[in-house]
Design a protein around this motif. Structure first.
Motif, short mmCIF file in Angstrom:
data_model
loop_
_atom_site.label_atom_id
_atom_site.label_comp_id
_atom_site.label_asym_id
_atom_site.label_seq_id
_atom_site.Cartn_x
_atom_site.Cartn_y
_atom_site.Cartn_z
N ALA A 41 -56.14 51.66 -20.80
CA ALA A 41 -56.08 50.12 -20.89
C ALA A 41 -56.21 49.61 -19.64
O ALA A 41 -55.98 50.25 -18.48
CB ALA A 41 -54.76 49.67 -21.65
N GLU A 45 -51.14 43.06 -16.48
CA GLU A 45 -51.26 41.97 -15.83
C GLU A 45 -50.13 41.04 -15.79
O GLU A 45 -49.11 41.53 -16.45
CB GLU A 45 -52.49 41.08 -16.62
N ARG A 65 -45.99 42.34 -22.29
CA ARG A 65 -45.29 43.06 -23.23
C ARG A 65 -43.79 42.63 -23.37
O ARG A 65 -43.09 43.05 -24.40
CB ARG A 65 -45.38 44.51 -22.93
N ARG A 87 -35.90 46.34 -33.32
CA ARG A 87 -37.25 46.49 -34.21
C ARG A 87 -37.06 45.34 -35.54
O ARG A 87 -37.67 45.54 -36.53
CB ARG A 87 -36.94 48.03 -34.82
N LEU A 106 -38.79 40.38 -31.57
CA LEU A 106 -40.23 40.58 -32.21
C LEU A 106 -40.96 39.31 -31.53
O LEU A 106 -42.14 39.11 -31.94
CB LEU A 106 -40.02 40.66 -33.67
N MET B 1 -44.12 50.82 -25.37
CA MET B 1 -45.19 49.71 -25.86
C MET B 1 -46.36 50.24 -25.05
O MET B 1 -46.11 50.05 -23.43
CB MET B 1 -44.95 48.46 -25.80
N ARG B 2 -47.68 50.62 -25.04
CA ARG B 2 -48.84 50.65 -24.23
C ARG B 2 -48.94 49.34 -23.62
O ARG B 2 -49.07 48.33 -24.26
CB ARG B 2 -50.05 51.22 -24.83
N PRO B 3 -49.78 49.32 -22.34
CA PRO B 3 -50.15 48.11 -21.48
C PRO B 3 -51.24 47.47 -22.35
O PRO B 3 -52.11 48.26 -22.81
CB PRO B 3 -50.56 48.63 -20.34
N TYR B 4 -51.26 46.21 -22.40
CA TYR B 4 -52.61 45.36 -23.02
C TYR B 4 -52.63 44.28 -22.19
O TYR B 4 -51.74 43.68 -21.49
CB TYR B 4 -52.23 45.10 -24.51
N THR B 5 -53.76 43.57 -22.41
CA THR B 5 -54.16 42.31 -21.63
C THR B 5 -53.80 41.38 -22.73
O THR B 5 -53.95 41.56 -23.93
CB THR B 5 -55.61 42.23 -21.11
N VAL B 33 -45.60 43.41 -33.14
CA VAL B 33 -44.74 43.65 -32.06
C VAL B 33 -43.91 44.89 -32.45
O VAL B 33 -43.84 45.83 -31.74
CB VAL B 33 -43.95 42.52 -31.54
N ASP B 34 -43.67 44.84 -33.60
CA ASP B 34 -42.69 46.31 -34.29
C ASP B 34 -43.64 47.24 -34.07
O ASP B 34 -43.16 48.45 -33.40
CB ASP B 34 -42.25 45.70 -35.46
N LYS B 37 -44.34 48.43 -30.53
CA LYS B 37 -43.31 49.37 -29.67
C LYS B 37 -43.03 50.79 -30.15
O LYS B 37 -42.66 51.64 -29.68
CB LYS B 37 -41.92 48.52 -30.30
N LEU B 38 -43.32 50.80 -31.53
CA LEU B 38 -43.34 52.36 -32.10
C LEU B 38 -44.64 53.16 -31.76
O LEU B 38 -44.53 54.15 -32.00
CB LEU B 38 -43.36 52.25 -33.60
N GLU B 39 -45.52 52.56 -31.06
CA GLU B 39 -46.78 52.96 -30.68
C GLU B 39 -47.50 53.66 -31.82
O GLU B 39 -48.35 54.51 -31.81
CB GLU B 39 -46.69 53.97 -29.59
N ALA B 44 -55.73 47.40 -26.88
CA ALA B 44 -55.89 47.05 -25.33
C ALA B 44 -55.80 45.77 -25.06
O ALA B 44 -55.58 45.48 -23.84
CB ALA B 44 -57.35 47.81 -24.97
#
Lengths: 198, 323
Positions: A41, A45, A65, A87, A106, B1-5, B33-34, B37-39, B44
Protein backbone atom coordinates in the motif's frame (compact mmCIF):
# COMPACT_ATOMS: atom_id res chain seq x y z
CA UNK A 1 7.34 -3.66 34.23
CA UNK A 2 7.02 -5.13 37.68
CA UNK A 3 9.05 -2.29 39.19
CA UNK A 4 6.89 0.30 37.51
CA UNK A 5 3.65 -1.24 38.65
CA UNK A 6 4.88 -1.15 42.23
CA UNK A 7 5.91 2.50 42.13
CA UNK A 8 3.64 4.70 44.15
CA UNK A 9 1.94 7.40 42.13
CA UNK A 10 1.90 5.51 38.84
CA UNK A 11 -1.67 5.53 37.69
CA UNK A 12 -3.15 2.43 36.09
CA UNK A 13 -3.61 4.31 32.84
CA UNK A 14 -0.07 5.74 32.91
CA UNK A 15 1.24 2.25 33.45
CA UNK A 16 -0.83 0.81 30.64
CA UNK A 17 0.34 3.53 28.26
CA UNK A 18 3.98 2.85 29.11
CA UNK A 19 3.48 -0.88 28.60
CA UNK A 20 1.67 -0.35 25.33
CA UNK A 21 4.47 1.85 24.03
CA UNK A 22 7.01 -0.83 24.94
CA UNK A 23 4.91 -3.45 23.19
CA UNK A 24 4.65 -1.27 20.09
CA UNK A 25 8.43 -0.88 19.96
CA UNK A 26 8.85 -4.61 20.29
CA UNK A 27 6.44 -5.12 17.45
CA UNK A 28 8.32 -2.85 15.05
CA UNK A 29 11.64 -4.48 15.90
CA UNK A 30 10.52 -8.08 15.52
CA UNK A 31 7.32 -8.19 13.53
CA UNK A 32 7.90 -7.91 9.78
CA UNK A 33 4.21 -7.42 9.05
CA UNK A 34 4.01 -3.61 9.06
CA UNK A 35 6.84 -3.48 6.52
CA UNK A 36 5.12 -6.08 4.34
CA UNK A 37 1.88 -4.11 4.49
CA UNK A 38 3.67 -0.89 3.58
CA UNK A 39 5.07 -2.57 0.49
CA UNK A 40 1.61 -3.34 -0.86
CA UNK A 41 0.00 0.00 0.00
CA UNK A 42 1.02 3.62 -0.30
CA UNK A 43 3.07 4.98 2.61
CA UNK A 44 1.02 6.06 5.60
CA UNK A 45 -0.26 9.58 5.13
CA UNK A 46 -1.47 12.14 7.59
CA UNK A 47 -4.88 13.76 7.45
CA UNK A 48 -5.61 17.00 9.25
CA UNK A 49 -9.04 17.29 10.87
CA UNK A 50 -10.57 20.33 12.58
CA UNK A 51 -13.57 19.43 14.70
CA UNK A 52 -15.29 20.44 17.91
CA UNK A 53 -15.18 18.16 20.93
CA UNK A 54 -17.37 18.99 23.92
CA UNK A 55 -17.61 22.58 22.75
CA UNK A 56 -13.87 23.08 22.19
CA UNK A 57 -12.26 23.46 18.78
CA UNK A 58 -9.61 20.78 18.24
CA UNK A 59 -7.28 20.14 15.33
CA UNK A 60 -5.69 16.75 14.88
CA UNK A 61 -3.16 15.36 12.43
CA UNK A 62 -4.02 11.70 12.08
CA UNK A 63 -3.28 8.50 10.25
CA UNK A 64 -6.48 8.00 8.21
CA UNK A 65 -7.06 4.66 9.93
CA UNK A 66 -7.62 6.27 13.34
CA UNK A 67 -11.16 5.89 14.62
CA UNK A 68 -12.97 8.60 16.54
CA UNK A 69 -12.77 6.31 19.57
CA UNK A 70 -8.97 6.10 19.44
CA UNK A 71 -8.65 9.81 18.67
CA UNK A 72 -10.70 10.64 21.77
CA UNK A 73 -8.89 8.24 24.08
CA UNK A 74 -5.34 8.34 22.81
CA UNK A 75 -5.00 11.84 21.39
CA UNK A 76 -7.42 13.98 23.36
CA UNK A 77 -7.13 12.08 26.64
CA UNK A 78 -10.89 11.76 26.87
CA UNK A 79 -10.96 8.24 28.27
CA UNK A 80 -14.57 8.34 29.42
CA UNK A 81 -15.60 6.78 26.10
CA UNK A 82 -14.88 3.08 26.43
CA UNK A 83 -13.48 0.52 24.02
CA UNK A 84 -15.48 -2.65 24.53
CA UNK A 85 -15.61 -4.84 21.43
CA UNK A 86 -14.15 -2.27 18.98
CA UNK A 87 -16.33 -3.95 16.32
CA UNK A 88 -19.64 -2.11 16.59
CA UNK A 89 -21.34 -4.80 18.64
CA UNK A 90 -21.44 -3.55 22.24
CA UNK A 91 -22.21 0.19 22.29
CA UNK A 92 -19.63 1.07 24.97
CA UNK A 93 -18.08 3.65 22.62
CA UNK A 94 -21.34 5.54 21.94
CA UNK A 95 -20.89 9.32 21.49
CA UNK A 96 -22.92 12.03 19.78
CA UNK A 97 -21.84 13.51 16.44
CA UNK A 98 -23.85 16.59 15.50
CA UNK A 99 -26.41 15.52 18.10
CA UNK A 100 -26.87 11.94 16.85
CA UNK A 101 -25.70 8.92 18.79
CA UNK A 102 -23.14 6.90 16.84
CA UNK A 103 -20.48 4.26 17.47
CA UNK A 104 -17.10 5.96 17.69
CA UNK A 105 -15.28 2.65 17.05
CA UNK A 106 -16.73 2.46 13.51
CA UNK A 107 -16.32 6.18 12.77
CA UNK A 108 -13.11 7.27 11.08
CA UNK A 109 -11.86 10.50 12.63
CA UNK A 110 -10.57 11.66 9.22
CA UNK A 111 -14.13 12.24 8.03
CA UNK A 112 -15.23 14.44 10.93
CA UNK A 113 -14.04 17.84 9.73
CA UNK A 114 -16.47 20.53 10.87
CA UNK A 115 -18.48 18.15 13.05
CA UNK A 116 -19.36 18.57 16.73
CA UNK A 117 -18.65 15.60 18.98
CA UNK A 118 -20.07 15.19 22.47
CA UNK A 119 -18.66 12.57 24.83
CA UNK A 120 -19.70 11.61 28.35
CA UNK A 121 -17.23 14.23 29.63
CA UNK A 122 -19.28 16.90 27.89
CA UNK A 123 -22.61 16.21 29.61
CA UNK A 124 -22.15 17.69 33.07
CA UNK A 125 -22.14 21.42 33.66
CA UNK A 126 -19.24 21.85 36.04
CA UNK A 127 -20.03 19.75 39.09
CA UNK A 128 -23.68 19.49 38.18
CA UNK A 129 -24.32 16.12 36.54
CA UNK A 130 -26.64 15.73 33.58
CA UNK A 131 -30.12 14.48 34.64
CA UNK A 132 -29.40 11.12 32.98
CA UNK A 133 -26.16 10.75 34.93
CA UNK A 134 -27.99 11.65 38.17
CA UNK A 135 -30.66 9.06 37.37
CA UNK A 136 -28.04 6.34 36.78
CA UNK A 137 -26.54 7.16 40.19
CA UNK A 138 -29.94 7.23 41.90
CA UNK A 139 -31.13 3.97 40.33
CA UNK A 140 -27.80 2.14 40.65
CA UNK A 141 -27.88 1.67 36.86
CA UNK A 142 -24.58 -0.16 36.71
CA UNK A 143 -22.44 -2.78 38.33
CA UNK A 144 -18.87 -2.74 37.01
CA UNK A 145 -19.49 0.55 35.18
CA UNK A 146 -17.56 -0.16 32.00
CA UNK A 147 -20.56 0.11 29.69
CA UNK A 148 -22.01 3.07 31.61
CA UNK A 149 -20.64 5.99 29.54
CA UNK A 150 -22.11 4.38 26.41
CA UNK A 151 -25.38 3.62 28.19
CA UNK A 152 -25.60 7.23 29.39
CA UNK A 153 -24.88 8.67 25.93
CA UNK A 154 -27.48 6.38 24.39
CA UNK A 155 -30.02 7.25 27.07
CA UNK A 156 -29.55 11.00 26.57
CA UNK A 157 -30.14 10.57 22.82
CA UNK A 158 -33.06 8.19 23.29
CA UNK A 159 -34.96 10.69 25.41
CA UNK A 160 -34.27 13.46 22.88
CA UNK A 161 -35.41 11.17 20.04
CA UNK A 162 -38.72 10.64 21.85
CA UNK A 163 -38.24 6.89 22.22
CA UNK A 164 -38.63 6.66 26.00
CA UNK A 165 -42.41 6.27 25.90
CA UNK A 166 -42.73 2.87 27.55
CA UNK A 167 -40.51 0.28 29.18
CA UNK A 168 -40.70 -1.87 26.03
CA UNK A 169 -39.71 1.07 23.85
CA UNK A 170 -36.80 1.97 26.14
CA UNK A 171 -35.57 -1.63 26.04
CA UNK A 172 -35.78 -1.72 22.24
CA UNK A 173 -34.04 1.63 21.75
CA UNK A 174 -31.33 0.83 24.32
CA UNK A 175 -30.63 -2.52 22.67
CA UNK A 176 -27.44 -1.26 21.04
CA UNK A 177 -25.81 -1.06 24.46
CA UNK A 178 -24.79 -4.36 26.00
CA UNK A 179 -24.27 -4.69 29.78
CA UNK A 180 -22.43 -7.85 30.69
CA UNK A 181 -23.25 -7.39 34.37
CA UNK A 182 -26.93 -7.45 33.48
CA UNK A 183 -27.95 -4.19 35.14
CA UNK A 184 -30.69 -3.73 32.54
CA UNK A 185 -33.58 -3.42 34.99
CA UNK A 186 -31.91 -0.50 36.77
CA UNK A 187 -30.81 1.05 33.49
CA UNK A 188 -34.42 1.08 32.29
CA UNK A 189 -35.48 2.62 35.61
CA UNK A 190 -32.82 5.30 35.25
CA UNK A 191 -33.99 6.19 31.74
CA UNK A 192 -37.58 6.44 32.96
CA UNK A 193 -36.55 8.64 35.89
CA UNK A 194 -34.49 10.93 33.65
CA UNK A 195 -37.32 11.17 31.17
CA UNK A 196 -39.74 12.26 33.92
CA UNK A 197 -37.33 15.05 34.82
CA UNK A 198 -36.74 16.12 31.23
CA UNK B 1 -5.93 -2.51 9.74
CA UNK B 2 -3.68 -2.25 6.68
CA UNK B 3 -2.52 1.21 5.62
CA UNK B 4 -4.52 3.06 2.97
CA UNK B 5 -4.61 6.48 1.44
CA UNK B 6 -7.68 8.59 2.14
CA UNK B 7 -9.56 11.17 0.13
CA UNK B 8 -12.93 12.81 0.64
CA UNK B 9 -15.11 13.47 -2.41
CA UNK B 10 -17.67 16.28 -2.62
CA UNK B 11 -19.54 15.14 -5.72
CA UNK B 12 -20.34 11.94 -7.58
CA UNK B 13 -17.96 12.99 -10.35
CA UNK B 14 -15.15 13.53 -7.89
CA UNK B 15 -15.87 10.20 -6.21
CA UNK B 16 -15.75 8.33 -9.52
CA UNK B 17 -12.52 10.10 -10.46
CA UNK B 18 -10.85 9.20 -7.19
CA UNK B 19 -11.92 5.56 -7.26
CA UNK B 20 -9.61 3.07 -8.90
CA UNK B 21 -8.07 -0.34 -8.58
CA UNK B 22 -8.20 -1.51 -4.98
CA UNK B 23 -10.24 1.44 -3.75
CA UNK B 24 -13.32 1.33 -1.52
CA UNK B 25 -16.06 3.88 -0.96
CA UNK B 26 -16.69 4.86 2.65
CA UNK B 27 -20.27 5.86 3.50
CA UNK B 28 -21.61 5.07 6.99
CA UNK B 29 -18.56 2.93 7.71
CA UNK B 30 -20.42 0.33 9.74
CA UNK B 31 -19.44 -2.45 7.33
CA UNK B 32 -16.21 -1.15 5.83
CA UNK B 33 -14.43 -0.03 9.02
CA UNK B 34 -15.45 -3.27 10.76
CA UNK B 35 -14.14 -5.44 7.91
CA UNK B 36 -10.95 -3.39 7.53
CA UNK B 37 -10.22 -3.96 11.23
CA UNK B 38 -10.75 -7.69 10.75
CA UNK B 39 -8.58 -7.48 7.61
CA UNK B 40 -11.34 -9.19 5.68
CA UNK B 41 -11.08 -6.29 3.26
CA UNK B 42 -7.92 -4.19 2.87
CA UNK B 43 -8.37 -1.43 0.31
CA UNK B 44 -5.31 0.52 -0.78
CA UNK B 45 -7.39 3.68 -1.09
CA UNK B 46 -10.52 4.83 0.74
CA UNK B 47 -12.79 7.39 -0.93
CA UNK B 48 -15.00 9.01 1.70
CA UNK B 49 -18.36 9.86 0.10
CA UNK B 50 -20.18 11.09 3.22
CA UNK B 51 -20.19 14.65 1.82
CA UNK B 52 -21.48 13.59 -1.60
CA UNK B 53 -25.03 14.95 -1.85
CA UNK B 54 -26.80 11.69 -2.74
CA UNK B 55 -29.68 12.65 -0.49
CA UNK B 56 -33.40 13.13 -0.62
CA UNK B 57 -36.55 11.11 -0.01
CA UNK B 58 -39.20 12.18 -2.51
CA UNK B 59 -42.19 10.96 -4.45
CA UNK B 60 -41.85 11.05 -8.23
CA UNK B 61 -43.63 9.68 -11.28
CA UNK B 62 -41.87 6.33 -10.98
CA UNK B 63 -42.48 5.92 -7.27
CA UNK B 64 -40.53 6.76 -4.15
CA UNK B 65 -36.91 7.80 -4.62
CA UNK B 66 -34.45 7.39 -1.74
CA UNK B 67 -30.95 8.85 -2.10
CA UNK B 68 -28.21 6.31 -1.45
CA UNK B 69 -26.60 8.40 1.31
CA UNK B 70 -29.78 8.70 3.39
CA UNK B 71 -29.30 7.06 6.79
CA UNK B 72 -31.36 4.07 7.84
CA UNK B 73 -32.90 5.88 10.84
CA UNK B 74 -34.01 8.84 8.73
CA UNK B 75 -35.59 6.63 6.09
CA UNK B 76 -37.38 4.47 8.68
CA UNK B 77 -38.97 7.54 10.26
CA UNK B 78 -39.91 9.37 7.06
CA UNK B 79 -43.64 9.75 6.38
CA UNK B 80 -43.20 9.02 2.67
CA UNK B 81 -41.79 5.64 3.69
CA UNK B 82 -43.60 4.66 6.87
CA UNK B 83 -47.15 5.29 5.63
CA UNK B 84 -47.13 3.89 2.08
CA UNK B 85 -44.53 1.16 2.70
CA UNK B 86 -44.74 -0.14 6.29
CA UNK B 87 -42.70 -3.20 5.27
CA UNK B 88 -39.70 -0.97 4.52
CA UNK B 89 -39.95 1.03 7.75
CA UNK B 90 -40.41 -2.13 9.82
CA UNK B 91 -37.46 -3.88 8.16
CA UNK B 92 -35.26 -0.86 8.90
CA UNK B 93 -36.44 -0.47 12.49
CA UNK B 94 -35.69 -4.13 13.18
CA UNK B 95 -32.18 -3.82 11.73
CA UNK B 96 -29.03 -3.40 13.80
CA UNK B 97 -29.12 -0.85 16.66
CA UNK B 98 -30.20 2.79 16.91
CA UNK B 99 -26.56 3.91 16.77
CA UNK B 100 -25.85 1.87 13.64
CA UNK B 101 -29.10 3.06 12.02
CA UNK B 102 -27.95 6.63 12.62
CA UNK B 103 -24.73 5.91 10.71
CA UNK B 104 -25.44 3.30 8.05
CA UNK B 105 -26.70 4.44 4.65
CA UNK B 106 -29.24 2.88 2.31
CA UNK B 107 -26.62 2.19 -0.37
CA UNK B 108 -24.25 0.69 2.18
CA UNK B 109 -26.98 -1.42 3.71
CA UNK B 110 -27.59 -3.08 0.37
CA UNK B 111 -23.86 -3.75 -0.05
CA UNK B 112 -23.22 -5.11 3.44
CA UNK B 113 -21.38 -8.41 3.54
CA UNK B 114 -22.50 -11.71 4.96
CA UNK B 115 -22.25 -12.39 8.69
CA UNK B 116 -20.91 -15.92 8.12
CA UNK B 117 -18.32 -16.43 10.86
CA UNK B 118 -15.87 -18.04 8.47
CA UNK B 119 -16.08 -15.11 6.05
CA UNK B 120 -15.32 -12.75 8.94
CA UNK B 121 -12.32 -14.75 10.16
CA UNK B 122 -9.29 -14.50 7.85
CA UNK B 123 -7.66 -17.38 9.74
CA UNK B 124 -10.16 -19.79 8.13
CA UNK B 125 -10.75 -20.63 4.47
CA UNK B 126 -13.67 -18.96 2.69
CA UNK B 127 -14.47 -19.04 -1.02
CA UNK B 128 -16.23 -15.69 -0.75
CA UNK B 129 -13.21 -13.97 0.78
CA UNK B 130 -10.50 -16.03 -0.90
CA UNK B 131 -11.70 -17.78 -4.06
CA UNK B 132 -10.86 -21.46 -4.17
CA UNK B 133 -9.85 -21.76 -0.51
CA UNK B 134 -12.88 -23.84 0.49
CA UNK B 135 -16.03 -23.48 2.60
CA UNK B 136 -15.84 -24.72 6.19
CA UNK B 137 -19.50 -23.74 6.74
CA UNK B 138 -20.84 -26.54 4.54
CA UNK B 139 -19.86 -29.08 7.23
CA UNK B 140 -19.23 -26.69 10.10
CA UNK B 141 -21.16 -24.17 12.17
CA UNK B 142 -24.03 -23.57 9.79
CA UNK B 143 -27.07 -23.02 12.00
CA UNK B 144 -27.55 -19.47 10.72
CA UNK B 145 -26.73 -20.29 7.10
CA UNK B 146 -28.82 -20.46 3.95
CA UNK B 147 -30.98 -23.27 2.63
CA UNK B 148 -31.97 -21.66 -0.68
CA UNK B 149 -29.68 -20.64 -3.52
CA UNK B 150 -26.67 -22.34 -1.97
CA UNK B 151 -23.82 -24.09 -3.76
CA UNK B 152 -21.03 -26.41 -2.67
CA UNK B 153 -18.80 -23.33 -2.67
CA UNK B 154 -20.89 -21.12 -0.38
CA UNK B 155 -23.92 -21.30 1.92
CA UNK B 156 -23.78 -17.80 3.42
CA UNK B 157 -26.97 -15.77 3.83
CA UNK B 158 -27.43 -12.21 2.65
CA UNK B 159 -27.81 -10.23 5.89
CA UNK B 160 -29.86 -7.17 4.89
CA UNK B 161 -33.47 -6.85 6.10
CA UNK B 162 -34.02 -3.80 3.93
CA UNK B 163 -33.04 -5.74 0.80
CA UNK B 164 -35.74 -8.33 1.55
CA UNK B 165 -38.43 -5.65 1.85
CA UNK B 166 -37.19 -3.89 -1.30
CA UNK B 167 -37.09 -7.18 -3.22
CA UNK B 168 -40.74 -7.80 -2.33
CA UNK B 169 -41.58 -4.32 -3.64
CA UNK B 170 -39.56 -4.83 -6.83
CA UNK B 171 -37.29 -1.84 -6.13
CA UNK B 172 -34.75 -0.57 -8.64
CA UNK B 173 -31.23 0.68 -8.08
CA UNK B 174 -29.74 3.72 -9.77
CA UNK B 175 -26.05 3.17 -10.45
CA UNK B 176 -23.45 5.59 -11.71
CA UNK B 177 -20.04 4.68 -13.05
CA UNK B 178 -17.43 5.89 -15.48
CA UNK B 179 -19.68 4.60 -18.28
CA UNK B 180 -22.67 6.67 -17.17
CA UNK B 181 -25.90 5.93 -15.38
CA UNK B 182 -27.99 2.77 -15.42
CA UNK B 183 -30.81 1.20 -13.43
CA UNK B 184 -31.14 -2.37 -12.33
CA UNK B 185 -33.84 -4.31 -10.50
CA UNK B 186 -32.60 -5.17 -7.03
CA UNK B 187 -33.69 -8.75 -7.75
CA UNK B 188 -31.20 -8.84 -10.64
CA UNK B 189 -28.46 -7.08 -8.68
CA UNK B 190 -27.51 -9.90 -6.33
CA UNK B 191 -25.85 -12.99 -7.77
CA UNK B 192 -26.21 -16.56 -6.63
CA UNK B 193 -22.90 -17.88 -5.31
CA UNK B 194 -22.53 -20.81 -7.73
CA UNK B 195 -18.84 -21.49 -8.20
CA UNK B 196 -17.92 -17.80 -7.81
CA UNK B 197 -19.27 -16.61 -4.44
CA UNK B 198 -16.74 -13.76 -4.36
CA UNK B 199 -18.76 -12.09 -7.15
CA UNK B 200 -21.66 -10.95 -4.99
CA UNK B 201 -23.47 -8.50 -7.22
CA UNK B 202 -23.53 -6.73 -10.57
CA UNK B 203 -21.74 -3.59 -9.40
CA UNK B 204 -18.89 -2.73 -11.78
CA UNK B 205 -15.50 -1.54 -10.49
CA UNK B 206 -15.76 2.04 -9.29
CA UNK B 207 -19.54 2.15 -9.76
CA UNK B 208 -21.66 3.86 -7.10
CA UNK B 209 -25.23 3.22 -5.98
CA UNK B 210 -26.80 6.67 -6.22
CA UNK B 211 -30.35 5.83 -5.14
CA UNK B 212 -33.19 3.37 -4.82
CA UNK B 213 -36.63 3.71 -6.41
CA UNK B 214 -39.58 1.88 -4.89
CA UNK B 215 -42.35 1.64 -7.50
CA UNK B 216 -45.72 3.11 -6.57
CA UNK B 217 -47.87 0.33 -5.13
CA UNK B 218 -50.89 1.80 -3.33
CA UNK B 219 -51.86 -1.49 -1.70
CA UNK B 220 -48.41 -1.85 -0.11
CA UNK B 221 -49.89 0.16 2.77
CA UNK B 222 -51.01 -3.26 3.88
CA UNK B 223 -47.57 -4.77 4.33
CA UNK B 224 -45.35 -5.96 7.14
CA UNK B 225 -41.93 -7.35 8.00
CA UNK B 226 -41.66 -10.25 10.44
CA UNK B 227 -38.18 -11.07 11.70
CA UNK B 228 -37.36 -14.16 13.75
CA UNK B 229 -34.07 -14.12 15.60
CA UNK B 230 -32.19 -15.57 18.56
CA UNK B 231 -32.68 -12.45 20.64
CA UNK B 232 -35.40 -9.88 20.49
CA UNK B 233 -33.34 -6.97 19.22
CA UNK B 234 -29.95 -6.09 17.71
CA UNK B 235 -29.59 -9.41 15.92
CA UNK B 236 -29.60 -10.72 12.37
CA UNK B 237 -32.51 -12.79 11.09
CA UNK B 238 -32.68 -16.55 11.39
CA UNK B 239 -35.63 -16.10 9.08
CA UNK B 240 -37.71 -13.13 8.00
CA UNK B 241 -40.67 -12.42 5.75
CA UNK B 242 -41.64 -9.27 3.85
CA UNK B 243 -45.28 -9.52 2.84
CA UNK B 244 -47.77 -7.17 1.16
CA UNK B 245 -51.33 -8.04 0.18
CA UNK B 246 -54.03 -6.41 -1.90
CA UNK B 247 -57.35 -7.61 -0.50
CA UNK B 248 -60.76 -6.74 -1.93
CA UNK B 249 -64.01 -8.18 -0.68
CA UNK B 250 -62.09 -10.59 1.53
CA UNK B 251 -60.22 -12.01 -1.46
CA UNK B 252 -56.49 -11.62 -2.11
CA UNK B 253 -56.07 -9.90 -5.48
CA UNK B 254 -52.30 -9.51 -5.37
CA UNK B 255 -49.52 -10.51 -3.00
CA UNK B 256 -45.81 -9.94 -2.60
CA UNK B 257 -43.71 -12.31 -0.53
CA UNK B 258 -39.94 -12.31 0.02
CA UNK B 259 -37.83 -14.01 2.68
CA UNK B 260 -34.57 -13.27 4.46
CA UNK B 261 -32.19 -15.34 6.57
CA UNK B 262 -32.77 -18.39 4.41
CA UNK B 263 -31.29 -17.47 1.04
CA UNK B 264 -27.90 -16.59 -0.35
CA UNK B 265 -29.65 -13.49 -1.60
CA UNK B 266 -33.01 -11.86 -0.70
CA UNK B 267 -35.48 -14.53 -1.71
CA UNK B 268 -38.66 -13.67 -3.58
CA UNK B 269 -41.31 -16.41 -3.48
CA UNK B 270 -43.47 -16.09 -6.62
CA UNK B 271 -45.02 -19.55 -6.11
CA UNK B 272 -46.38 -18.45 -2.72
CA UNK B 273 -47.67 -15.20 -4.23
CA UNK B 274 -49.43 -17.18 -6.97
CA UNK B 275 -50.97 -19.57 -4.43
CA UNK B 276 -52.39 -16.63 -2.46
CA UNK B 277 -53.92 -14.87 -5.46
CA UNK B 278 -57.69 -15.21 -5.82
CA UNK B 279 -58.09 -16.95 -2.46
CA UNK B 280 -59.90 -15.75 0.67
CA UNK B 281 -57.76 -13.81 3.18
CA UNK B 282 -57.74 -16.40 5.95
CA UNK B 283 -55.46 -18.83 7.73
CA UNK B 284 -56.40 -21.88 5.65
CA UNK B 285 -55.29 -20.01 2.52
CA UNK B 286 -52.01 -19.00 4.18
CA UNK B 287 -51.23 -22.54 5.37
CA UNK B 288 -51.89 -23.97 1.92
CA UNK B 289 -49.95 -21.23 0.11
CA UNK B 290 -46.74 -21.73 2.10
CA UNK B 291 -46.74 -25.52 1.74
CA UNK B 292 -44.19 -25.28 -1.07
CA UNK B 293 -42.33 -22.18 0.13
CA UNK B 294 -39.15 -24.14 0.85
CA UNK B 295 -39.25 -26.38 -2.20
CA UNK B 296 -35.74 -26.95 -3.48
CA UNK B 297 -34.21 -26.06 -0.12
CA UNK B 298 -30.98 -27.79 0.88
CA UNK B 299 -30.91 -27.77 4.67
CA UNK B 300 -27.55 -28.25 6.37
CA UNK B 301 -26.67 -30.33 9.43
CA UNK B 302 -27.49 -27.56 11.90
CA UNK B 303 -30.30 -25.66 10.20
CA UNK B 304 -32.80 -28.39 9.32
CA UNK B 305 -35.38 -26.30 11.19
CA UNK B 306 -35.32 -23.54 8.60
CA UNK B 307 -37.82 -24.86 6.01
CA UNK B 308 -40.53 -25.11 8.68
CA UNK B 309 -39.46 -21.79 10.20
CA UNK B 310 -39.73 -20.16 6.79
CA UNK B 311 -43.29 -21.42 6.28
CA UNK B 312 -44.37 -20.31 9.75
CA UNK B 313 -42.74 -16.90 9.45
CA UNK B 314 -44.68 -16.15 6.26
CA UNK B 315 -47.93 -17.37 7.85
CA UNK B 316 -47.31 -15.15 10.86
CA UNK B 317 -46.85 -12.13 8.61
CA UNK B 318 -50.07 -12.93 6.73
CA UNK B 319 -52.02 -13.49 9.95
CA UNK B 320 -50.77 -10.12 11.17
CA UNK B 321 -52.01 -8.46 7.97
CA UNK B 322 -55.36 -10.23 8.29
CA UNK B 323 -55.86 -8.98 11.85
Amino acid sequence: MEEQSQDDGVSRRGFLLTSAAAAALAATAENPRPAAAAATAAPAEVVEVALEVNGKARTLALDPRVTLLDALRERLDLTGTKKGCDRGQCGACTVHVDGRRVLSCLTLAAGLGGKAVTTVEGLAEGDRLHPVQRAFVACDGLQCGFCTPGQVMSAVALIEEGHAGSEAEIREYMSGNICRCGAYQQIVQAVRMAKEEA
Amino acid sequence: MRPYTYAAARSVGEALERAGDGSAYLAGGTTLVDLMKLEVVSPAHVVDITAVPLRGIRRGPRGLFIGAMERMADVAGHHLVAEPYPVVAEALRQSASPQIRNMATIGGNLLQRTRCGYFRDPATPCNRREPGSGCPAVDGHNRSHAILGTSDACVATHPSDLAVALTALDARLSLRGAGGERTLRLADFYRLPGGTPHLENELRPGELITGVTVPALPWARRSTYVKVRDRRSYEFALCSAAVAVHVKGGVIREARVAAGGVGTRPWRLPAVEEALRGRPMRTETFEAAVAHAADGARPLARNAFKPALLRRTIVRALVHLAG
